[in-house]
Design a protein around this motif. Sequence first.
Motif, short mmCIF file in Angstrom:
data_model
loop_
_atom_site.label_atom_id
_atom_site.label_comp_id
_atom_site.label_asym_id
_atom_site.label_seq_id
_atom_site.Cartn_x
_atom_site.Cartn_y
_atom_site.Cartn_z
N ARG A 1 0.84 -1.21 0.00
CA ARG A 1 0.00 0.00 0.00
C ARG A 1 0.86 1.25 0.00
O ARG A 1 0.57 2.22 -0.70
CB ARG A 1 -0.93 0.00 1.22
CG ARG A 1 -2.08 -0.98 1.14
CD ARG A 1 -3.13 -0.68 2.19
NE ARG A 1 -2.59 -0.76 3.54
CZ ARG A 1 -2.58 -1.86 4.28
NH1 ARG A 1 -3.06 -3.00 3.78
NH2 ARG A 1 -2.09 -1.86 5.49
N GLU B 1 2.32 1.69 -3.42
CA GLU B 1 1.27 2.17 -4.33
C GLU B 1 0.99 3.65 -4.09
O GLU B 1 0.82 4.42 -5.04
CB GLU B 1 0.00 1.36 -4.11
CG GLU B 1 -1.13 1.69 -5.07
CD GLU B 1 -2.35 0.82 -4.87
OE1 GLU B 1 -3.40 1.14 -5.47
OE2 GLU B 1 -2.27 -0.16 -4.11
N GLN B 2 0.99 4.06 -2.81
CA GLN B 2 0.74 5.45 -2.48
C GLN B 2 1.89 6.33 -2.97
O GLN B 2 1.67 7.43 -3.50
CB GLN B 2 0.58 5.61 -0.96
CG GLN B 2 0.21 7.02 -0.53
CD GLN B 2 -1.12 7.47 -1.10
OE1 GLN B 2 -2.10 6.75 -1.05
NE2 GLN B 2 -1.16 8.68 -1.65
N LYS B 3 3.13 5.83 -2.83
CA LYS B 3 4.29 6.59 -3.31
C LYS B 3 4.23 6.76 -4.83
O LYS B 3 4.55 7.82 -5.36
CB LYS B 3 5.58 5.89 -2.91
CG LYS B 3 5.93 6.04 -1.43
CD LYS B 3 7.25 5.35 -1.11
CE LYS B 3 7.60 5.52 0.36
NZ LYS B 3 8.88 4.83 0.71
N ALA B 4 3.84 5.68 -5.52
CA ALA B 4 3.72 5.75 -6.98
C ALA B 4 2.63 6.75 -7.37
O ALA B 4 2.81 7.54 -8.31
CB ALA B 4 3.40 4.37 -7.55
N HIS B 5 1.53 6.71 -6.63
CA HIS B 5 0.44 7.66 -6.89
C HIS B 5 0.90 9.09 -6.64
O HIS B 5 0.61 10.00 -7.43
CB HIS B 5 -0.75 7.33 -6.01
CG HIS B 5 -1.88 8.32 -6.12
ND1 HIS B 5 -2.71 8.38 -7.21
CD2 HIS B 5 -2.30 9.31 -5.27
CE1 HIS B 5 -3.59 9.34 -7.05
NE2 HIS B 5 -3.36 9.93 -5.88
N ASP B 6 1.65 9.28 -5.54
CA ASP B 6 2.14 10.63 -5.21
C ASP B 6 3.11 11.12 -6.29
O ASP B 6 3.09 12.30 -6.67
CB ASP B 6 2.84 10.62 -3.85
CG ASP B 6 1.86 10.38 -2.70
OD1 ASP B 6 0.65 10.53 -2.92
OD2 ASP B 6 2.32 10.03 -1.59
N GLU C 1 3.19 10.18 -9.41
CA GLU C 1 2.39 10.46 -10.60
C GLU C 1 1.69 11.81 -10.46
O GLU C 1 1.63 12.59 -11.42
CB GLU C 1 1.36 9.35 -10.80
CG GLU C 1 0.53 9.50 -12.07
CD GLU C 1 -0.45 8.35 -12.25
OE1 GLU C 1 -1.31 8.47 -13.15
OE2 GLU C 1 -0.36 7.36 -11.51
N GLN C 2 1.19 12.08 -9.25
CA GLN C 2 0.51 13.35 -9.01
C GLN C 2 1.49 14.51 -9.12
O GLN C 2 1.18 15.57 -9.69
CB GLN C 2 -0.14 13.34 -7.61
CG GLN C 2 -0.97 14.58 -7.31
CD GLN C 2 -2.15 14.73 -8.25
OE1 GLN C 2 -2.86 13.77 -8.52
NE2 GLN C 2 -2.35 15.94 -8.78
N HIS D 1 2.19 15.10 -12.71
CA HIS D 1 1.04 15.79 -13.31
C HIS D 1 1.04 17.27 -12.92
O HIS D 1 0.79 18.14 -13.77
CB HIS D 1 -0.25 15.13 -12.84
CG HIS D 1 -1.49 15.84 -13.30
ND1 HIS D 1 -1.94 15.79 -14.60
CD2 HIS D 1 -2.37 16.64 -12.62
CE1 HIS D 1 -3.03 16.51 -14.72
NE2 HIS D 1 -3.32 17.04 -13.54
#
Length: 237
Positions: free
Chosen positions: A178, A181-186, A188-189, A192
């Motif tokens: 998790r 996944e959160q680091k990857a999401h961060d 990506e954000q 962006h």
Amino acid sequence: MGETDLHIHWIIRLRDILKCRYRETQTYVASNLLVYYDEGVPRHFVVPDVFVVLDCDPSFRRVYKTWEEPKPPQVVFEITSASTRRDDEVRKPEKYENIGVLEYFLYDPTSEYLSPALRGFRRGPQGFQPIEMDSSARLSSEILGVTLELNGGELVLRDSVSENVLLTHEELSEQQARNAEQKAHDAEQKAHDAEQKAHDAERKALDAERKALDAERKAFDATHEAHVAKERNEALE
């Protein structure tokens, strides 16, 4: 004596939690292992539900012989039930005290046979003495550096310093997944956001360029009008 699924679950879970905590250390964690404490007298043994020995080879063993090991079990946990209650509260503590166990914890996952359902004892000059709960209703294991508490009747272990809940290997893997996944999401954000900032900067640059062109055009128009007016005045003269 056979155990219920609930008691087996907690024995396995507690062992896994402790093995996960000490996975990179020289610490031995065992469950339902024969502990012999009197050399030459094989009938003298005890079988803790779970026990921990710090600074000890973590390799698998068939049995644990206290005279061949660096030290006896230091911290013992018993998942108590109606069928084991007398052993857990009377017979085993006497043996644990005699062989040098430093801390002893009892947990009743059903909350039916033990009151309170979580109890702890620490070895002192007068033998085992009850460990008092702190203001957060937690028991402290000084040997392991953890606290024990009940949450909805379920046993929870925390690191004494960080207060983080201790997890099983599976729970730790899930938490790490998790977090990744959160680091990857961060990330990506952030990418962006950086792209959006670059787009905004480009738009501002275009707006500035457009304003400069408009100003240049206005200056040209003003110069042209001034030139026309001058020619007109000269023609009138």
